[in-house]
Write a protein that holds these residues in place. Structure first.
Motif, PDB file in Angstrom:
ATOM      1  N   LEU A  38       0.760  -1.344  -0.138  1.00  0.00           N
ATOM      2  CA  LEU A  38      -0.091   0.042  -0.067  1.00  0.00           C
ATOM      3  C   LEU A  38       0.777   1.374  -0.083  1.00  0.00           C
ATOM      4  O   LEU A  38       0.750   2.182  -0.806  1.00  0.00           O
ATOM      5  N   LEU A  39       1.911   1.298   0.597  1.00  0.00           N
ATOM      6  CA  LEU A  39       2.768   2.482   0.529  1.00  0.00           C
ATOM      7  C   LEU A  39       3.459   2.925  -0.332  1.00  0.00           C
ATOM      8  O   LEU A  39       3.659   3.533  -1.044  1.00  0.00           O
ATOM      9  N   LEU A  40       3.879   1.539  -1.113  1.00  0.00           N
ATOM     10  CA  LEU A  40       4.456   1.921  -2.513  1.00  0.00           C
ATOM     11  C   LEU A  40       3.509   2.243  -3.518  1.00  0.00           C
ATOM     12  O   LEU A  40       3.929   2.993  -4.475  1.00  0.00           O
ATOM     13  N   THR A  41       2.242   1.767  -3.564  1.00  0.00           N
ATOM     14  CA  THR A  41       1.475   2.152  -4.657  1.00  0.00           C
ATOM     15  C   THR A  41       0.530   3.452  -4.255  1.00  0.00           C
ATOM     16  O   THR A  41       0.085   3.901  -5.134  1.00  0.00           O
ATOM     17  N   ALA A  42       0.908   3.966  -3.152  1.00  0.00           N
ATOM     18  CA  ALA A  42       0.082   5.075  -2.825  1.00  0.00           C
ATOM     19  C   ALA A  42       0.599   6.429  -3.262  1.00  0.00           C
ATOM     20  O   ALA A  42       0.104   7.432  -3.370  1.00  0.00           O
TER      21      ALA A  42
END
Length: 140
Positions: free
Chosen positions: A33-37
């Protein structure tokens, strides 16, 4: 009966489950989630006027040009002259680039026109650095 092994000499039984696999999955999902946000979004800046309707200036006919977006066919119009589709309308805009840059450009759209037609026109105007535009709206 199911029995658990004794946890030391004091006779307490440990019935706590091993949550290590659950923590691994939670950390993997968190990293995903952090990488795609942080995906940058493309945006088109539109500046709206900050004055009220009483202070708007009167449009002079000789200095203004109007682009109409119509529902159905024909879909486009420049100064009242109608064109069937974007492929026929874009060359006309390119021929009138100098006049469009010098004039006060007004965009008038039917309320049922799709957003993609508006985005095509705004992208064309931004691509050719035409910044002075007004969008006409109906009073309710």
């Amino acid at each position: 009966m199911i029995k658990s092994p004794d946890a030391g000499n004091n006779g307490w039984r440990t019935l706590t489950p091993d949550i290590t696999p659950l923590l691994d999955i939670i950390f993997i999902v968190l990293v995903f989630l952090l990488l795609t946000a942080n995906i940058p979004l493309k945006s088109l800046e539109v500046e709206l006027p900050k004055t009220d309707s009483e202070a708007l200036s009167v449009v002079q006919e000789d200095k203004s040009m109007t682009i109409n977006m119509l529902a159905g066919n024909p879909a486009w119009a420049l100064q009242g002259e109608k064109y069937e589709d974007w492929a026929a309308f874009k060359p006309v805009l390119e021929q009138n680039l100098d006049a469009l840059k010098k004039a006060d450009l007004m965009l008038a759209s039917d309320s049922t026109v799709t957003v993609d037609n508006m985005m095509k026109l705004l992208a064309f105007l931004q691509e050719h650095e035409i910044q002075a535009t007004e969008i006409l709206m109906e009073n309710e």
